[in-house]
Design a protein around this motif. Structure first.
Motif, PDB file in Angstrom:
ATOM      1  N   VAL A  73      40.149  48.824  46.694  1.00  0.00           N
ATOM      2  CA  VAL A  73      39.492  47.610  46.852  1.00  0.00           C
ATOM      3  C   VAL A  73      39.795  46.989  48.094  1.00  0.00           C
ATOM      4  N   THR A  84      39.392  46.593  37.761  1.00  0.00           N
ATOM      5  CA  THR A  84      39.348  46.784  36.398  1.00  0.00           C
ATOM      6  C   THR A  84      37.892  47.236  35.986  1.00  0.00           C
ATOM      7  N   ARG A 118      53.011  47.864  42.520  1.00  0.00           N
ATOM      8  CA  ARG A 118      51.943  47.182  41.973  1.00  0.00           C
ATOM      9  C   ARG A 118      50.928  48.132  41.708  1.00  0.00           C
TER      10      ARG A 118
HETATM   11  C1  COA Z   1      44.887  49.123  42.307  1.00  0.00           C
HETATM   12  C2  COA Z   1      43.874  48.134  42.786  1.00  0.00           C
HETATM   13  C3  COA Z   1      42.595  49.336  42.914  1.00  0.00           C
HETATM   14  C4  COA Z   1      43.483  47.323  41.720  1.00  0.00           C
HETATM   15  O1  COA Z   1      42.473  46.664  42.143  1.00  0.00           O
HETATM   16  P1  COA Z   1      42.186  45.074  41.884  1.00  0.00           P
HETATM   17  O2  COA Z   1      40.719  44.691  41.713  1.00  0.00           O
HETATM   18  O3  COA Z   1      43.170  44.219  42.725  1.00  0.00           O
HETATM   19  O4  COA Z   1      42.659  44.833  40.293  1.00  0.00           O
HETATM   20  P2  COA Z   1      42.314  43.628  39.129  1.00  0.00           P
HETATM   21  O5  COA Z   1      42.209  42.658  39.778  1.00  0.00           O
HETATM   22  O6  COA Z   1      41.303  44.351  38.363  1.00  0.00           O
HETATM   23  O7  COA Z   1      43.655  43.814  38.207  1.00  0.00           O
HETATM   24  C5  COA Z   1      43.688  43.735  37.064  1.00  0.00           C
HETATM   25  C6  COA Z   1      45.157  43.737  36.427  1.00  0.00           C
HETATM   26  O8  COA Z   1      45.817  44.502  36.867  1.00  0.00           O
HETATM   27  C7  COA Z   1      47.387  44.041  37.251  1.00  0.00           C
HETATM   28  N1  COA Z   1      47.666  44.120  38.723  1.00  0.00           N
HETATM   29  C8  COA Z   1      46.475  44.308  39.943  1.00  0.00           C
HETATM   30  N2  COA Z   1      47.112  43.998  40.996  1.00  0.00           N
HETATM   31  C9  COA Z   1      48.503  43.673  40.888  1.00  0.00           C
HETATM   32  C10 COA Z   1      49.695  43.709  41.662  1.00  0.00           C
HETATM   33  N3  COA Z   1      49.260  43.534  43.208  1.00  0.00           N
HETATM   34  N4  COA Z   1      50.900  43.176  41.228  1.00  0.00           N
HETATM   35  C11 COA Z   1      51.006  43.306  39.778  1.00  0.00           C
HETATM   36  N5  COA Z   1      49.953  43.543  38.979  1.00  0.00           N
HETATM   37  C12 COA Z   1      48.666  43.685  39.302  1.00  0.00           C
HETATM   38  C13 COA Z   1      47.335  42.575  36.873  1.00  0.00           C
HETATM   39  O9  COA Z   1      47.765  42.439  35.532  1.00  0.00           O
HETATM   40  C14 COA Z   1      45.881  42.425  36.882  1.00  0.00           C
HETATM   41  O10 COA Z   1      45.221  41.105  36.317  1.00  0.00           O
HETATM   42  P3  COA Z   1      45.598  39.699  36.518  1.00  0.00           P
HETATM   43  O11 COA Z   1      45.077  39.573  37.877  1.00  0.00           O
HETATM   44  O12 COA Z   1      44.721  38.954  35.602  1.00  0.00           O
HETATM   45  O13 COA Z   1      47.018  39.404  36.345  1.00  0.00           O
HETATM   46  C15 COA Z   1      43.830  47.539  44.262  1.00  0.00           C
HETATM   47  O14 COA Z   1      44.942  46.741  44.155  1.00  0.00           O
HETATM   48  C16 COA Z   1      44.031  48.336  45.464  1.00  0.00           C
HETATM   49  O15 COA Z   1      43.151  48.701  46.105  1.00  0.00           O
HETATM   50  N6  COA Z   1      45.545  48.778  45.568  1.00  0.00           N
HETATM   51  C17 COA Z   1      45.729  49.513  47.027  1.00  0.00           C
HETATM   52  C18 COA Z   1      45.077  51.180  46.698  1.00  0.00           C
HETATM   53  C19 COA Z   1      45.766  51.614  45.630  1.00  0.00           C
HETATM   54  O16 COA Z   1      46.968  51.373  45.045  1.00  0.00           O
HETATM   55  N7  COA Z   1      45.061  52.791  45.079  1.00  0.00           N
HETATM   56  C20 COA Z   1      45.653  53.395  43.823  1.00  0.00           C
HETATM   57  C21 COA Z   1      46.256  54.602  44.329  1.00  0.00           C
HETATM   58  S1  COA Z   1      45.167  55.747  44.710  1.00  0.00           S
END
Ligand code: COA
Length: 151
Positions: A73, A84, A118
Motif C-alpha cells: 500500500v 485489511t 510491522r
Molecule cells: C503491510 C501493509 C500492506 C499493510 O497495509 P495497511 O493498509 O497499512 O494495513 P491496515 O491499515 O489494514 O492495518 C491493519 C492492522 O494491522 C496492524 N498494523 C498495520 N501496520 C502496522 C504497523 N506499521 N505497525 C504495527 N501494526 C501494524 C495494526 O493492528 C492495524 O490496525 P490499526 O491501524 O487499527 O492499529 C502495508 O503496511 C505495506 O504496504 N507495507 C509495506 C510492504 C509490505 O510489508 N508488504 C508485505 C510483504 S510482501
C-alpha cells in the motif's frame, strides 16, 4: 477504497506502489521477480478514485492452498484499513474457488529489521499465524517465516 480484480497483467499499475516502499522492497533482483509474479498471477488493486493505492497478488499452489505472493500500500495510505480490505477481498475470491488455506512468506523475527516487524504485526492482526521460520528457503541472512491462515 474500491477493490478490483483479481486480474493478470497488473505490473504497470503496481510498479509505482512497489517502488514507493524501498524499506521493504529494496533488492532489485527480488523486485524484478515480484513484478513478474504481479504480471503473471491474479492481482487485486485498491483504488482511491482513479488512483491505484494498493495491490495484492495471489498464487494458487494446490486445490486447497494459495499464497499472498506480494502486497503493498502506498506509504501515505498506511493504517487506513486498505491492507485489511485487500486481504478480505482475496479471501472472498479464494473461498469462491474452494481454497482453504492461505500462506505468506515474510522476513522472520530472528532478523532485527524494524520494517518487517510491522509487516508481521499486520499479518497477525488480519489472522495469519506464524507456522515455522526457515533459514534454508532464502538464506542465512534472510530467515523466512511462513505464516498461515484458514480462509
Ligand atoms: C503491510 C501493509 C500492506 C499493510 O497495509 P495497511 O493498509 O497499512 O494495513 P491496515 O491499515 O489494514 O492495518 C491493519 C492492522 O494491522 C496492524 N498494523 C498495520 N501496520 C502496522 C504497523 N506499521 N505497525 C504495527 N501494526 C501494524 C495494526 O493492528 C492495524 O490496525 P490499526 O491501524 O487499527 O492499529 C502495508 O503496511 C505495506 O504496504 N507495507 C509495506 C510492504 C509490505 O510489508 N508488504 C508485505 C510483504 S510482501
Amino acid at each position: 477504497v474500491k477493490i478490483t480484480g483479481p486480474e493478470f497483467n497488473q505490473g504497470a499499475i503496481c510498479e509505482p506502489i512497489l517502488r514507493s516502499l524501498p524499506d521493504w522492497f529494496g533488492i532489485e533482483e527480488a523486485n524484478r521477480q515480484f513484478l513478474l509474479d504481479i504480471e503473471n498471477s491474479s492481482t487485486l488493486i485498491a483504488w482511491e478514485d482513479d488512483r491505484p493505492v494498493g495491490f495484492l497478488t495471489i498464487k494458487k499452489h494446490s486445490t486447497y492452498s494459495a499464497e499472498v505472493a506480494v502486497t503493498g500500500v502506498l506509504p501515505e495510505y498506511h493504517r487506513r484499513g486498505i491492507g485489511t480490505q485487500l486481504i478480505a477481498a482475496a479471501e472472498a475470491y479464494l473461498r469462491s474457488q474452494g481454497i482453504e488455506y492461505l500462506q505468506v512468506k515474510t522476513l522472520g523475527p530472528s532478523h532485527p529489521d524494524p520494517y518487517y516487524n510491522r509487516t508481521r504485526a499486520f499479518y497477525e492482526k488480519v489472522g495469519f499465524r506464524p507456522l515455522e521460520e526457515f533459514s534454508q528457503i532464502w538464506n542465512a541472512e534472510n530467515p523466512c517465516l511462513i505464516m498461515i491462515k484458514r480462509v
